[in-house]
Design a protein around this motif. Sequence first.
Motif, PDB file in Angstrom:
ATOM      1  N   LYS A  34       9.228   0.729  12.167  1.00 39.06           N
ATOM      2  CA  LYS A  34      10.052   0.181  13.255  1.00 39.06           C
ATOM      3  C   LYS A  34       9.284   0.154  14.573  1.00 39.06           C
ATOM      4  O   LYS A  34       9.367  -0.806  15.333  1.00 39.06           O
ATOM      5  CB  LYS A  34      11.308   1.030  13.454  1.00 39.06           C
ATOM      6  CG  LYS A  34      12.391   0.804  12.465  1.00 39.06           C
ATOM      7  CD  LYS A  34      13.617   1.518  13.002  1.00 39.06           C
ATOM      8  CE  LYS A  34      14.501   2.077  11.983  1.00 39.06           C
ATOM      9  NZ  LYS A  34      15.658   2.771  12.537  1.00 39.06           N
ATOM     10  N   TRP A  39       8.270  -7.782  15.492  1.00 38.77           N
ATOM     11  CA  TRP A  39       9.525  -8.356  15.042  1.00 38.77           C
ATOM     12  C   TRP A  39       9.836  -9.638  15.812  1.00 38.77           C
ATOM     13  O   TRP A  39       9.600  -9.738  17.004  1.00 38.77           O
ATOM     14  CB  TRP A  39      10.670  -7.355  15.210  1.00 38.77           C
ATOM     15  CG  TRP A  39      10.346  -6.025  14.629  1.00 38.77           C
ATOM     16  CD1 TRP A  39      10.090  -4.879  15.301  1.00 38.77           C
ATOM     17  CD2 TRP A  39      10.195  -5.718  13.253  1.00 38.77           C
ATOM     18  NE1 TRP A  39       9.798  -3.864  14.437  1.00 38.77           N
ATOM     19  CE2 TRP A  39       9.853  -4.353  13.166  1.00 38.77           C
ATOM     20  CE3 TRP A  39      10.299  -6.443  12.086  1.00 38.77           C
ATOM     21  CZ2 TRP A  39       9.628  -3.715  11.958  1.00 38.77           C
ATOM     22  CZ3 TRP A  39      10.074  -5.807  10.880  1.00 38.77           C
ATOM     23  CH2 TRP A  39       9.742  -4.455  10.819  1.00 38.77           C
ATOM     24  N   LYS A  41      11.677 -12.213  17.920  1.00 39.99           N
ATOM     25  CA  LYS A  41      12.661 -12.146  19.003  1.00 39.99           C
ATOM     26  C   LYS A  41      12.975 -10.708  19.433  1.00 39.99           C
ATOM     27  O   LYS A  41      14.030 -10.432  19.988  1.00 39.99           O
ATOM     28  CB  LYS A  41      13.947 -12.872  18.623  1.00 39.99           C
ATOM     29  CG  LYS A  41      13.745 -14.340  18.333  1.00 39.99           C
ATOM     30  CD  LYS A  41      15.045 -14.996  17.968  1.00 39.99           C
ATOM     31  CE  LYS A  41      14.806 -16.444  17.572  1.00 39.99           C
ATOM     32  NZ  LYS A  41      16.023 -17.105  17.155  1.00 39.99           N
ATOM     33  N   GLY A  42      12.122  -9.759  19.104  1.00 39.00           N
ATOM     34  CA  GLY A  42      12.310  -8.388  19.541  1.00 39.00           C
ATOM     35  C   GLY A  42      13.460  -7.654  18.867  1.00 39.00           C
ATOM     36  O   GLY A  42      13.875  -6.602  19.322  1.00 39.00           O
ATOM     37  N   LYS A  43      13.983  -8.227  17.789  1.00 35.92           N
ATOM     38  CA  LYS A  43      15.115  -7.593  17.097  1.00 35.92           C
ATOM     39  C   LYS A  43      14.588  -6.686  15.991  1.00 35.92           C
ATOM     40  O   LYS A  43      14.030  -7.151  15.006  1.00 35.92           O
ATOM     41  CB  LYS A  43      16.032  -8.666  16.514  1.00 35.92           C
ATOM     42  CG  LYS A  43      17.297  -8.120  15.943  1.00 35.92           C
ATOM     43  CD  LYS A  43      18.230  -9.229  15.500  1.00 35.92           C
ATOM     44  CE  LYS A  43      19.528  -8.644  14.982  1.00 35.92           C
ATOM     45  NZ  LYS A  43      20.422  -9.682  14.515  1.00 35.92           N
ATOM     46  N   ILE A  44      14.784  -5.395  16.166  1.00 38.74           N
ATOM     47  CA  ILE A  44      14.305  -4.413  15.193  1.00 38.74           C
ATOM     48  C   ILE A  44      15.324  -4.309  14.063  1.00 38.74           C
ATOM     49  O   ILE A  44      16.519  -4.116  14.302  1.00 38.74           O
ATOM     50  CB  ILE A  44      14.102  -3.043  15.861  1.00 38.74           C
ATOM     51  CG1 ILE A  44      13.068  -3.160  16.978  1.00 38.74           C
ATOM     52  CG2 ILE A  44      13.665  -2.005  14.847  1.00 38.74           C
ATOM     53  CD1 ILE A  44      12.921  -1.918  17.807  1.00 38.74           C
ATOM     54  N   PRO A  45      14.867  -4.428  12.800  1.00 38.19           N
ATOM     55  CA  PRO A  45      15.817  -4.327  11.689  1.00 38.19           C
ATOM     56  C   PRO A  45      16.331  -2.908  11.503  1.00 38.19           C
ATOM     57  O   PRO A  45      15.664  -1.938  11.854  1.00 38.19           O
ATOM     58  CB  PRO A  45      14.999  -4.767  10.473  1.00 38.19           C
ATOM     59  CG  PRO A  45      13.595  -4.440  10.832  1.00 38.19           C
ATOM     60  CD  PRO A  45      13.503  -4.641  12.321  1.00 38.19           C
ATOM     61  N   LYS A  46      17.513  -2.795  10.965  1.00 37.89           N
ATOM     62  CA  LYS A  46      18.118  -1.494  10.659  1.00 37.89           C
ATOM     63  C   LYS A  46      17.615  -1.050   9.290  1.00 37.89           C
ATOM     64  O   LYS A  46      17.879  -1.691   8.279  1.00 37.89           O
ATOM     65  CB  LYS A  46      19.647  -1.618  10.667  1.00 37.89           C
ATOM     66  CG  LYS A  46      20.372  -0.386  10.205  1.00 37.89           C
ATOM     67  CD  LYS A  46      20.258   0.744  11.207  1.00 37.89           C
ATOM     68  CE  LYS A  46      21.156   1.890  10.762  1.00 37.89           C
ATOM     69  NZ  LYS A  46      20.592   3.170  11.053  1.00 37.89           N
TER      70      LYS A  46
END
Length: 78
Positions: A34, A39, A41-46
């Motif tokens: 993480k 990532w 668009k800067g969206k970190i996956p859960k």
Amino acid sequence: MTVALASGGREYLGWGVERHMQADLFDALNQNTKATGNWAKGKIPKIPSYPRPKAKPQKQKEHKRVSVAEIYARLSGR
């Protein structure tokens, strides 16, 4: 089975030191993934953590105060 029951129940069966360390290593690798990932668009996956047995809260007993005379009487067998 005895160690599992002493640890909190049947869900602890097979959970020795090695299994706890493997679960911690799995979670550490996921945290590193993480933190260092590129990532979109800067969206970190859960990323879910490794499933562990749930710890049951232990009830603490209230201790009754005992005098030195009572301790001596218990130890001396009087």
